[in-house]
Design an enzyme around this catalytic site. Sequence first.
Site, PDB file in Angstrom:
ATOM      1  N   GLN A 133      13.004  -7.182   7.336  1.00 20.70           N
ATOM      2  CA  GLN A 133      12.297  -6.464   8.252  1.00 20.70           C
ATOM      3  C   GLN A 133      11.453  -8.121   7.973  1.00 20.70           C
ATOM      4  O   GLN A 133      10.043  -8.280   8.811  1.00 20.70           O
ATOM      5  CB  GLN A 133      11.266  -5.039   7.807  1.00 20.70           C
ATOM      6  CG  GLN A 133      11.996  -3.471   8.238  1.00 20.70           C
ATOM      7  CD  GLN A 133      10.424  -3.123   7.859  1.00 20.70           C
ATOM      8  OE1 GLN A 133      10.510  -3.023   6.364  1.00 20.70           O
ATOM      9  NE2 GLN A 133      11.034  -1.870   8.689  1.00 20.70           N
ATOM     10  N   TRP A 149       0.860  -1.399  -0.108  1.00 20.47           N
ATOM     11  CA  TRP A 149       0.024   0.330  -0.303  1.00 20.47           C
ATOM     12  C   TRP A 149       1.062   1.054  -0.470  1.00 20.47           C
ATOM     13  O   TRP A 149       0.645   2.329  -0.977  1.00 20.47           O
ATOM     14  CB  TRP A 149      -1.352  -0.448   1.151  1.00 20.47           C
ATOM     15  CG  TRP A 149      -1.837   1.258   1.606  1.00 20.47           C
ATOM     16  CD1 TRP A 149      -1.764   1.935   0.593  1.00 20.47           C
ATOM     17  CD2 TRP A 149      -1.853   1.676   2.719  1.00 20.47           C
ATOM     18  NE1 TRP A 149      -2.401   3.276   1.552  1.00 20.47           N
ATOM     19  CE2 TRP A 149      -2.747   2.865   2.976  1.00 20.47           C
ATOM     20  CE3 TRP A 149      -2.030   1.253   3.724  1.00 20.47           C
ATOM     21  CZ2 TRP A 149      -3.655   3.693   3.815  1.00 20.47           C
ATOM     22  CZ3 TRP A 149      -2.299   1.949   5.428  1.00 20.47           C
ATOM     23  CH2 TRP A 149      -2.784   2.976   4.602  1.00 20.47           C
ATOM     24  N   ASP A 186      -0.977  -8.183  -2.105  1.00 17.96           N
ATOM     25  CA  ASP A 186      -1.624  -7.876  -2.199  1.00 17.96           C
ATOM     26  C   ASP A 186      -1.589  -6.203  -2.701  1.00 17.96           C
ATOM     27  O   ASP A 186      -0.522  -5.341  -2.191  1.00 17.96           O
ATOM     28  CB  ASP A 186      -2.569  -7.559  -0.497  1.00 17.96           C
ATOM     29  CG  ASP A 186      -3.916  -6.951  -0.746  1.00 17.96           C
ATOM     30  OD1 ASP A 186      -4.931  -7.078  -0.697  1.00 17.96           O
ATOM     31  OD2 ASP A 186      -3.860  -5.909  -0.306  1.00 17.96           O
ATOM     32  N   TYR A 202      -3.383   3.213  -5.418  1.00 16.49           N
ATOM     33  CA  TYR A 202      -2.225   2.945  -4.692  1.00 16.49           C
ATOM     34  C   TYR A 202      -0.736   3.572  -5.419  1.00 16.49           C
ATOM     35  O   TYR A 202      -0.491   2.170  -6.616  1.00 16.49           O
ATOM     36  CB  TYR A 202      -1.281   1.239  -3.424  1.00 16.49           C
ATOM     37  CG  TYR A 202      -1.975   0.331  -3.107  1.00 16.49           C
ATOM     38  CD1 TYR A 202      -3.408   0.819  -2.626  1.00 16.49           C
ATOM     39  CD2 TYR A 202      -2.078  -0.283  -2.750  1.00 16.49           C
ATOM     40  CE1 TYR A 202      -4.235   0.596  -1.033  1.00 16.49           C
ATOM     41  CE2 TYR A 202      -2.671  -1.525  -1.832  1.00 16.49           C
ATOM     42  CZ  TYR A 202      -3.800  -0.660  -1.146  1.00 16.49           C
ATOM     43  OH  TYR A 202      -4.763  -1.285  -0.111  1.00 16.49           O
TER      44      TYR A 202
END
Length: 336
Positions: free
Chosen positions: A292, A22, A50, A55
């Site tokens: 991450q 996003w 997704d 976006y």
Amino acid sequence: MVAYRYLGNSGLKISEITYGNWITHGSQVENETAIKTVHRALDLGITTFDTADTYANTGAEKVLGKALKDQRRESLEIFTKVYFPTGPMGPNDCGLSRKHIMESLHASLKRLGTDYVDLYQAHRFDYETPLEETFQAFADLVHQGKVLYIGVSEWTAEQLREGHALAKDLGIQLISNQPQYSMLHRVIEGKVIPASQELGIGQIVWSPMAQGVLSGKYLPGKPIPKGSRATDTKGGATFIKHFLDDATLTAVQELRPIAGDLGLSMPQLAIAWVLQNPGVSAAIAGASRPKQLDETVKASGVVIPDDVMWKIGEILADVSHTDPEDTYNVSPKSRP
């Protein structure tokens, strides 16, 4: 490695930690880093991705398409969405009309570099288009093989019931809803979750870390960390600001010893918490760099004891958003 779950009452299995792009792709993160992060997600067993046409104004889909270009398509689950404006924002460049759905899906397929998407989601409810028109367009795309399943995002319990009935009449499957859900934002528990469980609709939840607040990096009475989402003027700061009061930040810090006792980081605790709640099929996690994800995926498969779940609820009771009426205030009453 990541575990897999069925999406709602369907035969489609997805990675319970789903990669979302996003805010990052096409905006915050350089394309080369974004592509490396997608590849790391694949290495860790994440197969579900997704995105949405809106976006970065189509930029996120383009980056994701490039990142997945050389992957075996059958081994992936690619989700995208339609509703919000893209392009020059003309009178038909948004909403859930047949025109916008058809044009948006075909544009998304080109950007993603695929012949079909596994899940096509109505990004919000469109009060200005007859629901029958919307679902007939969805059904036509399913029957053409360009969409495999239908989902929605941030729909109310009543909207889910009406959409599910129409989908069934048209011979297609409405299998998912994508709401905001976290320890601090629990508004779907009162009505949306019970209706979804009755209908066989799974939740693909976004912001399981409450825009990063549940990471514990925002401290009460302290300056906002430089470079954090709360400083992002492109949209991140808007979504996080209502979690940044001192009462909320103080309560969040009380979760730190709980996470430690479980051998988890604060982000891992937040993701494991949403995955343990009924009706949740997946938690969407983003990342601005590959490393991450190495930590994020450790939340997969974690079981939090019932007494600890209760203790978390007690700690956050006064700062969690729980009013089910808030689910009626998400979709715009008129198109953007």
